[in-house]
Design a protein around this motif. Structure first.
Motif: not given
Length: 465
Positions: A317-324, A357-362, A402-408
């Motif tokens: 999740v932290a990686t997705l947050w930073i990359v997003g 966008d990514v942090p909010l969805v997470l 958090a991961i399933t939200a962004i993937l969905g």
């Protein structure tokens, strides 16, 4: 135990429980030693059994009354070996109760190593001290041993069958036999024959009497049948049990003195210190405690696996947050709209991808997963389980939500571009919450496994067959 030592552990409920049970172990050992006329010198690290200078009171012979008897010396040496082993486990348990340094507290909170070490050594001390118990003490703890064996040992376990051979005074059949024996003892008072009279029975030998009190019927072959009442049809069967081979036999002290009242062969008695009943009870309790410790270790191991999985998912999740946040275009979270609205709508409300966008969805996905965590509050750990899996399960649900939200949202964006409910900011955020809650489809297997492990480790549920 002094007050200073207790003050260091009073904030830990499990340490207080362990200390209280340790006190009961040492108390049982002291009482058992004093029952046979010995004393326990606790001045050293390991207590020593001592024989008092004066013999036991008249009429209460004991193995310790005559220290020159070979049987008494042998029994004392065997009892001393059991005392030494029991107190070694006691001191090992006390070592686990000492306070830890600040750097060690957090690690112990995650692993639970001290808690498991404390209870393993405590169980060993409790099982070992059963060998020293008197017949009265053993009769008092037999119900708890049977309950523990039922909770942790399968019904087809050989130890359960062995425990059935130990007389149980609480059972109705044994109570019926005991009532009949007491009635016979109240009608005829046996008198000890004079010394040197070879024709009389030996001292302490049981006397057979008829139900009407006539001692001449002792040699009548049908006397034993006449003594059985219609309501005591199982009395003869109870006398045939393998564990009742010592029934009706008085425990002889040194010099031939008896340790208790004379009882006919129909009586149900438990043996004294280091007797066969103590051996069986100690073995069964040790097996049940080992089974309990193994179940508790499985719960502890599963909790550690959940913590590791939560840490790995949190890193993802932290990686997705930073990359997003750095590369906003990597994650297609914006949705096309029509009419007077901008061409695209993003989770933050803008018409172009932004770094929020990514942090909010997470975050919205984690919020949806937190709603499912509330469902697990009605399935807290059962009584008797040392480790709780609720926190570890909740962490995995929140991070995975958090991961399933962004993937969905990305999957929906890939399969369709049709505007509608998702073409608004509230629609996108609501969708993130729903996908966050949907992680329950994946984590319900974890919940099922956690429920099975905690139920198996609880003494309130029967053992699995």
């Amino acid at each position: 135990m002094d007050g200073t030592y207790y003050a260091t552990i009073r904030r830990k409920a499990w340490k207080v429980d362990v200390l209280d049970r340790l006190c009961h172990v040492t108390e049982d050992v002291s009482r058992a030693i004093s029952t046979v006329g010995w004393t326990l010198n606790e001045s050293g690290h390991i207590p020593q059994i001592c024989v008092p200078a004066q013999s036991a009171p008249s009429g209460q012979g004991s193995p310790g009354a005559a220290n020159d008897d070979g049987t008494s010396v042998r029994l004392m040496h065997e009892a001393q070996a059991v005392v030494e082993t029991t107190y070694k486990y006691v001191w090992k348990t006390k070592e686990t109760l000492k306070p830890l340094k600040r750097r060690q507290r957090f690690w112990d909170f995650l692993t639970g190593e001290l808690l498991m070490s404390a209870y393993i050594n405590l169980h060993a001390a409790e099982s070992n001290r059963v060998l020293l118990l008197s017949s009265d003490q053993l009769a008092a703890i037999l119900p708890s041993i049977r309950q523990r064996a039922t909770a942790y040992l399968p019904a087809d376990d050989p130890n359960v069958d062995a425990l059935k051979t130990v007389p149980d005074p609480t059972q109705p059949t044994h109570q019926a036999v005991a009532a009949r024996v007491q009635a016979q003892a109240g009608q005829v008072t046996p008198q000890a024959p004079a010394r040197g009279n070879g024709s009389g029975p030996s001292p302490g030998a049981p006397q057979h009497t008829h139900s009407d009190g006539d001692p001449n019927t002792a040699n009548d072959p049908s006397a034993g049948q006449e003594q059985q009442q219609p309501g005591n049809q199982n009395a003869g069967q109870e006398q045939q049990q393998p564990g009742n081979q010592n029934a009706g036999q008085e425990q002889q002290g040194s010099g031939g003195a008896t340790t208790g009242p004379t009882m006919p062969p129909g009586g149900i008695m438990l043996t004294g210190m280091l007797g066969p009943d103590q051996e069986v009870a100690a073995q069964v309790m040790n097996a049940a405690c080992r089974a309990e410790d193994m179940q508790q270790l499985q719960v502890r191991h599963f909790r550690g696996v959940l913590y590791v999985a939560a840490a790995v998912l949190l890193a993802a999740v932290a990686t997705l947050w930073i990359v997003g946040a750095i590369h906003t275009a990597y994650f297609p979270l914006c949705w096309p709209v029509s009419g007077s609205h901008p061409s695209m709508i993003c989770p933050t409300g803008g018409s172009a991808p932004g770094d929020g966008d990514v942090p909010l969805v997470l975050g919205m996905g984690a919020l949806g997963a937190a709603l499912s965590v509330a469902l697990n509050l009605n399935a807290l750990k059962p009584a008797g389980v040392h480790f709780s899996l609720t926190i570890a399960q909740g962490l995995n649900k929140i991070v995975l939500g958090a991961i399933t939200a962004i993937l969905g949202i990305i999957i929906l964006r890939t399969v369709t571009n049709a505007p509608g409910f998702l073409a608004t900011q509230p629609g996108l955020l609501t969708t993130a919450v729903v996908f966050g809650y949907s992680q329950q489809l994946f984590t319900r297997l974890i919940d099922r496994q956690a429920t099975q492990l905690t139920n198996a480790a609880s003494p309130t549920t029967p053992a699995a067959q």
